[in-house]
Design a protein around this motif. Structure first.
Motif, mmCIF file in Angstrom:
data_model
loop_
_atom_site.group_PDB
_atom_site.id
_atom_site.type_symbol
_atom_site.label_atom_id
_atom_site.label_comp_id
_atom_site.label_asym_id
_atom_site.label_seq_id
_atom_site.Cartn_x
_atom_site.Cartn_y
_atom_site.Cartn_z
ATOM 1 N N GLU A 1 0.813 -1.223 0.000
ATOM 2 C CA GLU A 1 0.000 0.000 0.000
ATOM 3 C C GLU A 1 0.846 1.272 0.000
ATOM 4 O OE1 GLU A 1 -2.369 0.295 3.483
ATOM 5 O OE2 GLU A 1 -0.722 -0.151 4.869
ATOM 6 N N LEU A 2 2.103 1.173 0.403
ATOM 7 C CA LEU A 2 2.975 2.350 0.424
ATOM 8 C C LEU A 2 3.964 2.362 -0.732
ATOM 9 C CD1 LEU A 2 3.689 2.583 4.257
ATOM 10 C CD2 LEU A 2 2.008 3.864 2.910
ATOM 11 N N ALA A 3 3.873 1.395 -1.631
ATOM 12 C CA ALA A 3 4.751 1.399 -2.805
ATOM 13 C C ALA A 3 4.484 2.636 -3.651
ATOM 14 C CB ALA A 3 4.536 0.133 -3.631
ATOM 15 N N GLY A 4 5.536 3.273 -4.125
ATOM 16 C CA GLY A 4 5.409 4.471 -4.948
ATOM 17 C C GLY A 4 5.203 5.748 -4.175
ATOM 18 N N GLU A 5 5.146 5.660 -2.854
ATOM 19 C CA GLU A 5 4.883 6.838 -2.027
ATOM 20 C C GLU A 5 6.172 7.441 -1.484
ATOM 21 O OE1 GLU A 5 2.120 8.404 -1.259
ATOM 22 O OE2 GLU A 5 0.504 7.018 -1.794
ATOM 23 N N THR A 6 6.284 8.775 -1.553
ATOM 24 C CA THR A 6 7.278 9.479 -0.746
ATOM 25 C C THR A 6 6.711 9.564 0.665
ATOM 26 O OG1 THR A 6 8.212 10.763 -2.557
ATOM 27 C CG2 THR A 6 8.422 11.693 -0.351
ATOM 28 N N LEU A 7 7.506 9.155 1.646
ATOM 29 C CA LEU A 7 7.031 9.064 3.027
ATOM 30 C C LEU A 7 7.673 10.137 3.895
ATOM 31 C CD1 LEU A 7 7.219 5.191 3.525
ATOM 32 C CD2 LEU A 7 5.311 6.561 2.650
ATOM 33 N N VAL A 8 6.927 10.563 4.897
ATOM 34 C CA VAL A 8 7.394 11.547 5.870
ATOM 35 C C VAL A 8 7.194 10.952 7.263
ATOM 36 C CG1 VAL A 8 7.159 13.899 6.747
ATOM 37 C CG2 VAL A 8 6.616 13.394 4.341
ATOM 38 N N PHE A 9 8.229 11.013 8.086
ATOM 39 C CA PHE A 9 8.124 10.553 9.467
ATOM 40 C C PHE A 9 8.610 11.631 10.419
ATOM 41 C CE2 PHE A 9 8.380 6.407 7.368
ATOM 42 C CZ PHE A 9 7.460 5.639 8.091
ATOM 43 N N VAL A 10 7.907 11.755 11.540
ATOM 44 C CA VAL A 10 8.433 12.451 12.713
ATOM 45 C C VAL A 10 8.740 11.371 13.739
ATOM 46 C CG1 VAL A 10 7.987 14.104 14.552
ATOM 47 C CG2 VAL A 10 7.082 14.513 12.256
ATOM 48 N N VAL A 11 9.971 11.389 14.263
ATOM 49 C CA VAL A 11 10.436 10.313 15.138
ATOM 50 C C VAL A 11 11.023 10.902 16.414
ATOM 51 C CG1 VAL A 11 11.874 8.258 15.318
ATOM 52 C CG2 VAL A 11 11.054 8.995 13.066
ATOM 53 N N GLU A 12 10.547 10.385 17.544
ATOM 54 C CA GLU A 12 11.100 10.735 18.849
ATOM 55 C C GLU A 12 11.857 9.516 19.375
ATOM 56 O OE1 GLU A 12 9.399 12.269 23.167
ATOM 57 O OE2 GLU A 12 8.334 10.699 22.078
ATOM 58 N N ILE A 13 13.161 9.650 19.558
ATOM 59 C CA ILE A 13 14.005 8.533 19.997
ATOM 60 C C ILE A 13 14.029 8.526 21.539
ATOM 61 C CG2 ILE A 13 16.256 7.458 19.864
ATOM 62 C CD1 ILE A 13 16.712 9.080 17.260
ATOM 63 N N ILE A 14 13.435 7.467 22.092
ATOM 64 C CA ILE A 14 13.283 7.388 23.550
ATOM 65 C C ILE A 14 14.477 6.709 24.204
ATOM 66 C CG2 ILE A 14 11.858 6.458 25.411
ATOM 67 C CD1 ILE A 14 9.465 6.659 23.470
ATOM 68 N N SER A 15 14.928 5.600 23.635
ATOM 69 C CA SER A 15 16.062 4.874 24.214
ATOM 70 C C SER A 15 16.706 4.023 23.133
ATOM 71 C CB SER A 15 15.622 3.999 25.382
ATOM 72 O OG SER A 15 14.746 2.961 24.947
ATOM 73 N N SER A 16 17.906 3.544 23.437
ATOM 74 C CA SER A 16 18.652 2.709 22.493
ATOM 75 C C SER A 16 19.529 1.744 23.271
ATOM 76 C CB SER A 16 19.503 3.572 21.562
ATOM 77 O OG SER A 16 20.238 2.775 20.665
ATOM 78 N N GLU A 17 19.526 0.484 22.847
ATOM 79 C CA GLU A 17 20.354 -0.543 23.461
ATOM 80 C C GLU A 17 21.249 -1.159 22.395
ATOM 81 O OE1 GLU A 17 20.551 -1.252 26.602
ATOM 82 O OE2 GLU A 17 18.928 0.080 27.241
ATOM 83 N N PRO A 18 22.512 -1.447 22.728
ATOM 84 C CA PRO A 18 23.404 -2.048 21.730
ATOM 85 C C PRO A 18 22.862 -3.375 21.194
ATOM 86 C CG PRO A 18 24.631 -1.301 23.644
ATOM 87 C CD PRO A 18 23.181 -1.206 24.009
#
Length: 316
Positions: free
Chosen positions: A296-313
């Motif tokens: 359903e998203l093929a051919g679409e330019t996508l926009v995201f807003v992302v909030e990075i909460i945490s990260s683990e190795p």
């Protein structure tokens, strides 16, 4: 934002066989993983008497002819190299642009062809260890021509594939972040910190463009890290929200390598606590729409807003 499937070399006659070796599923939230089985060279199918017997004629990059004794009988994939190219070799995660011609193993007739010239382009696909695609491509170099003898499946007879490896782009060079060449969306936040994205009424930027809306002060997200974040995804074409962890009321957690390339580029290298805006062209998202890529998203330019909460190795 899950990584798009390896859509069957985008030739209908080959679709079932290629998809049978794929594990990625962008339509569901669980992550897909790959296993290092010794690399793409080791993953390649071995040559056999059928693949070795095929005579292929025609210029590289043009639809070839193939001559072989019919009917063919193969119980397992056989792979031979008709032309050993001298370009960039395939490594794990690299993207390959290719052309494919399919021949019926019973009659010897050509049954399909795609990827030749500007009028019939195929979108590049990632070749990853553990997905099954390596059995076809191995660690071939750009400029290589590969002959495959492929067992029948269901009502489809055994077939001969001729693959031309047109171009190879290493994983770390694919969909790199670039400067915006067009207006970017604007983002506003309500009192609860939930974003609203407004898309300009103009053509989208090309490639992957990232804007840091708020820089955090935590650890830097490294490739392969497991990240927990909130995000909202919007289609450039109509401004509609197609996915949002904020709307679901629960952050998402996954490895940076288990998402589409544009999303991966947006979060790797950022600090925990940051909020970023990213736009990505279709090739860096879910690919161009086609008969075999009906996501359903093929051919679409996508926009995201992302909030990075945490990260683990990454584990290990």
């Amino acid at each position: 934002m899950r990584s798009r499937p390896l859509v069957a070399l985008t030739v209908a006659a080959a679709a079932a066989l290629f998809l049978a070796g794929c594990t990625s599923n962008p339509d569901t939230d669980p992550t897909a993983t790959t296993v290092d089985d010794g690399g793409l060279c080791a993953a390649a199918a071995e040559p056999g008497p059928v693949s070795e017997s095929v005579t292929v004629e025609g210029e590289f990059g043009a639809i070839p002819t193939a001559t072989f004794s019919t009917p063919i009988a193969v119980d397992a994939m056989q792979r031979s190299v008709a032309i050993d190219g001298d370009g960039t070799p395939l490594t794990d995660g690299a993207y390959v642009t290719y052309a494919l011609t399919v021949f019926d193993g019973d009659t010897g007739e050509q049954v399909d062809a795609a990827g030749y010239g500007d009028t019939d382009p195929l979108a590049p696909i990632p070749v990853e260890v553990g997905t099954g695609i390596g059995e076809f491509f191995g660690c071939a170099k750009a400029g290589s021509r590969i002959v495959l003898a492929v067992p029948g499946q269901g009502d489809v007879a055994a077939q001969i594939y001729v693959l031309d490896v047109l171009e190879v782009t290493p994983a770390d060079q694919w969909c790199q972040v670039v400067e915006a060449d067009a207006a970017m969306p604007t983002v506003t936040f309500d009192d609860a910190g939930v974003p609203t994205v407004t898309v300009p009424g103009s053509a989208p930027p090309s490639g992957v463009v990232v804007e840091v809306l708020e820089e955090g002060d935590g650890d830097v997200v490294e490739p392969g890290d497991s990240v927990t974040l909130n995000y909202t995804g919007v289609k450039w074409s109509d401004g509609s929200v197609f996915d949002s962890s904020w709307e679901r009321g629960s952050p998402a957690t996954f490895a940076t390598t288990d998402v589409v390339s544009g999303f991966q580029r947006a979060i790797e290298g950022q600090k925990v606590g940051s909020t970023v805006l990213v736009t990505m062209s279709p090739l860096c998202g879910y690919g161009d729409a086609s008969a075999t890529n009906t996501h359903e998203l093929a051919g679409e330019t996508l926009v995201f807003v992302v909030e990075i909460i945490s990260s683990e190795p990454a584990a290990g």
